[in-house]
Design a protein around this motif. Structure first.
Motif, PDB file in Angstrom:
ATOM      1  N   PHE A  98      15.498  48.111   8.924  1.00 35.33           N
ATOM      2  CA  PHE A  98      15.042  46.863   8.456  1.00 35.33           C
ATOM      3  C   PHE A  98      13.708  46.476   8.860  1.00 35.33           C
ATOM      4  CE2 PHE A  98      19.548  46.554   8.010  1.00 35.33           C
ATOM      5  CZ  PHE A  98      19.875  46.066   6.895  1.00 35.33           C
ATOM      6  N   LEU A 110      17.510  39.194   8.014  1.00 37.63           N
ATOM      7  CA  LEU A 110      18.081  39.799   9.208  1.00 37.63           C
ATOM      8  C   LEU A 110      18.008  38.602  10.457  1.00 37.63           C
ATOM      9  CD1 LEU A 110      19.053  42.555   9.934  1.00 37.63           C
ATOM     10  CD2 LEU A 110      16.699  42.992  11.097  1.00 37.63           C
ATOM     11  N   HIS A 120      22.639  41.366   9.497  1.00 37.63           N
ATOM     12  CA  HIS A 120      22.119  41.064   7.962  1.00 37.63           C
ATOM     13  C   HIS A 120      22.848  40.052   7.261  1.00 37.63           C
ATOM     14  CE1 HIS A 120      20.637  42.646   3.928  1.00 37.63           C
ATOM     15  NE2 HIS A 120      19.936  41.952   4.301  1.00 37.63           N
ATOM     16  N   THR A 173      13.026  38.067   8.533  1.00 35.01           N
ATOM     17  CA  THR A 173      13.644  38.342  10.001  1.00 35.01           C
ATOM     18  C   THR A 173      13.466  37.098  10.613  1.00 35.01           C
ATOM     19  OG1 THR A 173      13.045  40.686   9.921  1.00 35.01           O
ATOM     20  CG2 THR A 173      13.591  39.843  12.172  1.00 35.01           C
TER      21      THR A 173
END
Ligand SMILES: Cc1cc2nc3c(=O)[nH]c(=O)nc-3n(C[C@H](O)[C@H](O)[C@H](O)COP(=O)(O)OP(=O)(O)OC[C@H]3O[C@@H](n4cnc5c(N)ncnc54)[C@H](O)[C@@H]3O)c2cc1C
Length: 416
Positions: free
Chosen positions: A174, A139, A187, A287
């Motif tokens: 997420f 992400l 994403h 992330t």
């Protein structure tokens, strides 16, 4: 006793090369100055990000970084030094950061990223190595409207297999700990992640169980050579002979210097902070806080955040100010929670100026192979590079007979 292949340096490059060579039926000895518990290959983010994440040498980074450095806010810093090597590195870096080069690098990243992802998956599913390897994508979270809008332009044409624009109210699905201050997220589905420490320990276990010889806590400091080959290598304690030698010593270029191979590479210091946090707040996948230069990866028992890129620094100390600045930036965009069992770490990326690794056979000493310059994505490309080196050794190839070396090695990038 003359050995078959000696690998000097047991980071991800050394261990994956040993793994490939063992599979090809060769005998491998791995020598390391430490005990394989804490190199750069252990404390990194473990984000395997070959896809949709720009290389470091990209036109935007040079400009933005300089701007932030002047304001004193940059996560990237250059340490002033008298060593002229760093200026050569910087010159090459700035020249490499152009649009044509960017396209080429992204294509190469994709090619070798697929090979590495598949290799890690096979290690886990077929050889039973417990890597915590996860195909859950990455992400990318944006905290600046301008950079988010710019990124959206690159991803204007829908491609559900590759990426999904995540609506603001869905970002928390997420990464539940995020605040509403972020501007948006994408994403990217093809990136993966794993636990680097687990991976390194599992590789070490597998190699031991399958006959690799380990010589630990010995620093190789001398190389004896004749006109065309390496005759032996030595530590303060012992001398070793082999048919083939692989140098994979990470950011340390001492051994390459000894054979007059002037590698254009610089250490780039970074930090990680590993901690436990409430399960319900943990991110579901890795992330990237794009504008903050922070990566957060979930792992089985904890999470890790990494940041900072200090070019030219060789100071092994954990500088508290840097740790605090990472935490401060991270906390600006996450809800308050207590970080428990915190482990702070620092390590050095072996950074080349154009994101290309320095791999291949020495042109003069034919039994010497380099597995160097893995840069800021060494975990991502380790197995792909190891497979290239294995082909070179097993088939006794010269560099010019390996398409992969000609394509991907920093030794063959022309003026870049
Ligand atoms: C903060 C941070 C975050 C990162 N995040 C990511 C990420 O998310 N994804 C990614 O793909 N990459 C990431 N990286 C980059 C990645 O960690 C490196 O590219 C990779 O670990 C380099 O591996 P290596 O095998 O070349 O070197 P190393 O892991 O440094 O291994 C080199 C080994 O050589 C040994 N050695 C050195 N000299 C000698 C000698 N003379 N004699 C004997 N032994 C010697 C050392 O002890 C060491 O064990 C990150 C790096 C940092 C610092």
């Amino acid at each position: 006793m003359k050995r078959d292949i000696i690998i000097i340096g047991a980071g991800i490059m050394g261990l994956t090369t040993a793994y490939e060579l063992l599979k090809a039926g060769r005998k491998v000895t791995i020598i390391d100055e430490n005990d394989i518990t804490d190199s750069t290959s252990f404390g990194n983010a473990g984000l395997l990000s070959a896809f949709d994440k720009g290389p470091l040498a990209n036109p935007g980074i040079v400009f933005n970084t300089l701007k932030l450095m002047i304001k004193g806010e940059s996560p990237v810093n250059i340490h002033p030094t008298l060593d002229t090597k760093i200026y050569k590195w910087l010159w090459k870096f700035v020249n490499s950061a152009n649009k044509d080069r960017l396209k080429r690098t992204l294509a190469l990243f994709e090619k070798y990223g697929h090979i590495s992802n598949d290799a890690y998956e096979k290690m886990q599913n077929i050889d039973g190595l417990d890597l915590d390897f996860q195909r859950r994508g990455m992400l990318s979270v944006f905290t600046e409207q301008k950079s988010y809008d710019k990124k959206l332009l690159d991803y204007a044409i829908k491609n559900d297999d590759v990426f999904e624009i995540i609506e603001k109210n869905k970002i928390k699905e997420f990464i539940p700990c995020i605040t509403n201050d972020v501007k948006g997220a994408i994403h990217f589905k093809r990136n993966t992640h794993f636990d680097p420490k687990r991976t390194m320990l599992e590789l070490k276990r597998y190699l031991k169980e399958n006959g690799a010889e380990f010589i630990l806590n010995e620093r190789i400091s001398h190389i004896k050579y004749s006109d065309s080959k390496i005759e032996s290598i030595s530590s303060a304690l012992n001398t070793y002979e082999a048919d083939t030698y692989v140098i994979s010593t990470g950011y340390q270029t001492l051994l390459a210097d000894k054979v007059n191979q002037n590698l254009v590479m610089t250490p780039a210091k970074g930090y990680s902070i590993t901690f436990k946090m409430p399960k319900e707040l943990q991110p579901v996948t890795s992330t990237l806080f794009s504008d903050l230069f922070i990566v957060m990866t979930p792992r089985r028992d904890d999470v890790r955040i990494t940041s900072k890129l200090e070019i030219g620094s060789t100071n092994h100390q954990i500088v508290k100010k840097q740790i605090e600045s990472i935490k401060e930036n991270f906390k600006k965009y996450t809800v308050p929670f207590i970080m428990e069992d915190i482990v702070e770490w620092t390590g050095f990326r072996p950074l080349t100026p154009n994101d290309m690794p320095l791999i291949g056979r020495d042109e003069k000493y034919k039994n010497l192979i380099y597995g160097m310059g893995l840069g800021w994505l060494g975990m991502t490309f380790g197995p792909a590079l190891a497979s290239i080196l294995k082909d070179l050794i097993v088939n006794d190839l010269e560099n010019k007979n390996s398409d992969d070396i000609l394509l991907f090695s920093g030794f063959y990038q022309g003026k870049y």
